[in-house]
Motif scaffolding. Structure first.
Motif, PDB file in Angstrom:
ATOM      1  N   SER A   4       0.839  -1.191   0.000  1.00 51.13           N
ATOM      2  CA  SER A   4       0.000   0.000   0.000  1.00 51.13           C
ATOM      3  C   SER A   4       0.873   1.239   0.000  1.00 51.13           C
ATOM      4  O   SER A   4       1.982   1.229   0.527  1.00 51.13           O
ATOM      5  CB  SER A   4      -0.891  -0.010   1.247  1.00 51.13           C
ATOM      6  N   ASP A   5       0.348   2.297  -0.548  1.00 52.90           N
ATOM      7  CA  ASP A   5       1.041   3.579  -0.523  1.00 52.90           C
ATOM      8  C   ASP A   5       0.624   4.382   0.705  1.00 52.90           C
ATOM      9  O   ASP A   5       0.753   5.585   0.747  1.00 52.90           O
ATOM     10  CB  ASP A   5       0.746   4.368  -1.796  1.00 52.90           C
ATOM     11  N   ALA A  30      14.215   1.954  -1.416  1.00 57.55           N
ATOM     12  CA  ALA A  30      13.765   1.890  -2.809  1.00 57.55           C
ATOM     13  C   ALA A  30      14.027   0.527  -3.471  1.00 57.55           C
ATOM     14  O   ALA A  30      13.113  -0.011  -4.108  1.00 57.55           O
ATOM     15  CB  ALA A  30      14.381   3.019  -3.623  1.00 57.55           C
ATOM     16  N   PRO A  31      15.222  -0.071  -3.346  1.00 59.04           N
ATOM     17  CA  PRO A  31      15.427  -1.382  -3.984  1.00 59.04           C
ATOM     18  C   PRO A  31      14.477  -2.457  -3.458  1.00 59.04           C
ATOM     19  O   PRO A  31      13.991  -3.291  -4.225  1.00 59.04           O
ATOM     20  CB  PRO A  31      16.882  -1.727  -3.651  1.00 59.04           C
ATOM     21  N   MET A  32      14.193  -2.425  -2.159  1.00 61.44           N
ATOM     22  CA  MET A  32      13.273  -3.401  -1.583  1.00 61.44           C
ATOM     23  C   MET A  32      11.856  -3.186  -2.118  1.00 61.44           C
ATOM     24  O   MET A  32      11.164  -4.136  -2.458  1.00 61.44           O
ATOM     25  CB  MET A  32      13.276  -3.304  -0.057  1.00 61.44           C
ATOM     26  N   ILE A  33      11.441  -1.951  -2.218  1.00 62.12           N
ATOM     27  CA  ILE A  33      10.120  -1.633  -2.756  1.00 62.12           C
ATOM     28  C   ILE A  33      10.015  -2.094  -4.207  1.00 62.12           C
ATOM     29  O   ILE A  33       9.027  -2.718  -4.600  1.00 62.12           O
ATOM     30  CB  ILE A  33       9.828  -0.124  -2.633  1.00 62.12           C
ATOM     31  N   HIS A  34      11.026  -1.810  -5.003  1.00 60.13           N
ATOM     32  CA  HIS A  34      11.020  -2.240  -6.411  1.00 60.13           C
ATOM     33  C   HIS A  34      10.972  -3.761  -6.520  1.00 60.13           C
ATOM     34  O   HIS A  34      10.259  -4.299  -7.366  1.00 60.13           O
ATOM     35  CB  HIS A  34      12.245  -1.696  -7.149  1.00 60.13           C
ATOM     36  N   PHE A  35      11.719  -4.455  -5.666  1.00 66.53           N
ATOM     37  CA  PHE A  35      11.712  -5.917  -5.687  1.00 66.53           C
ATOM     38  C   PHE A  35      10.312  -6.451  -5.397  1.00 66.53           C
ATOM     39  O   PHE A  35       9.806  -7.315  -6.111  1.00 66.53           O
ATOM     40  CB  PHE A  35      12.721  -6.476  -4.684  1.00 66.53           C
ATOM     41  N   ILE A  36       9.686  -5.950  -4.355  1.00 69.48           N
ATOM     42  CA  ILE A  36       8.348  -6.412  -3.978  1.00 69.48           C
ATOM     43  C   ILE A  36       7.345  -6.122  -5.083  1.00 69.48           C
ATOM     44  O   ILE A  36       6.536  -6.982  -5.452  1.00 69.48           O
ATOM     45  CB  ILE A  36       7.907  -5.767  -2.646  1.00 69.48           C
ATOM     46  N   PHE A  54       2.057   3.984  -8.418  1.00 69.36           N
ATOM     47  CA  PHE A  54       2.580   2.643  -8.704  1.00 69.36           C
ATOM     48  C   PHE A  54       2.948   2.474 -10.177  1.00 69.36           C
ATOM     49  O   PHE A  54       3.858   1.724 -10.506  1.00 69.36           O
ATOM     50  CB  PHE A  54       1.584   1.566  -8.272  1.00 69.36           C
ATOM     51  N   SER A  55       2.258   3.188 -11.078  1.00 67.84           N
ATOM     52  CA  SER A  55       2.570   3.053 -12.501  1.00 67.84           C
ATOM     53  C   SER A  55       3.945   3.631 -12.838  1.00 67.84           C
ATOM     54  O   SER A  55       4.523   3.290 -13.860  1.00 67.84           O
ATOM     55  CB  SER A  55       1.488   3.703 -13.361  1.00 67.84           C
ATOM     56  N   GLU A  56       4.458   4.483 -11.966  1.00 65.89           N
ATOM     57  CA  GLU A  56       5.822   4.992 -12.152  1.00 65.89           C
ATOM     58  C   GLU A  56       6.859   3.942 -11.757  1.00 65.89           C
ATOM     59  O   GLU A  56       8.027   4.067 -12.102  1.00 65.89           O
ATOM     60  CB  GLU A  56       6.023   6.267 -11.332  1.00 65.89           C
ATOM     61  N   LEU A  57       6.410   2.898 -11.050  1.00 64.25           N
ATOM     62  CA  LEU A  57       7.323   1.874 -10.555  1.00 64.25           C
ATOM     63  C   LEU A  57       7.196   0.538 -11.276  1.00 64.25           C
ATOM     64  O   LEU A  57       8.066  -0.317 -11.128  1.00 64.25           O
ATOM     65  CB  LEU A  57       7.087   1.664  -9.057  1.00 64.25           C
ATOM     66  N   THR A  58       6.097   0.330 -12.027  1.00 58.59           N
ATOM     67  CA  THR A  58       5.874  -0.947 -12.692  1.00 58.59           C
ATOM     68  C   THR A  58       4.950  -0.766 -13.889  1.00 58.59           C
ATOM     69  O   THR A  58       4.431   0.327 -14.124  1.00 58.59           O
ATOM     70  CB  THR A  58       5.293  -1.985 -11.709  1.00 58.59           C
TER      71      THR A  58
END
Length: 80
Positions: A4-5, A30-36, A54-58
């Motif tokens: 969740s944000d 940030a790396p952990m968030i990107h991994f999840i 979230f669309s900026e991240l995936t």
């Protein structure tokens, strides 16, 4: 897994008002968030604002908006 944000992944207002160490620690997650996020098959958001974050991240195809509550206009029955 549910993510969740709630705490503001990138938009929390306190991020701009904190000291340098807090900002560094915030960036270190940030790396952990990107991994999840990348491991998630689907991401559910409550609104378009969170979907944008979230669309900026995936890939946006992984994101689904499921709104809280109901829209009474959508619930009205059509009478012939």
């Amino acid at each position: 897994m549910v993510i969740s944000d709630q705490g503001g992944l990138t938009t929390h207002p306190d991020l701009h008002n904190k000291d340098v160490w807090t900002k560094i620690l915030y960036k270190m997650q940030a790396p952990m968030i990107h991994f999840i996020i990348n491991q998630s098959k689907k991401i559910i958001t409550a609104n378009e604002y969170e979907k944008k974050i979230f669309s900026e991240l995936t890939d946006e195809n992984k994101i689904e908006v499921v709104r809280n509550g109901i829209n009474l206009e959508n619930m009205k029955a059509v009478i012939n």
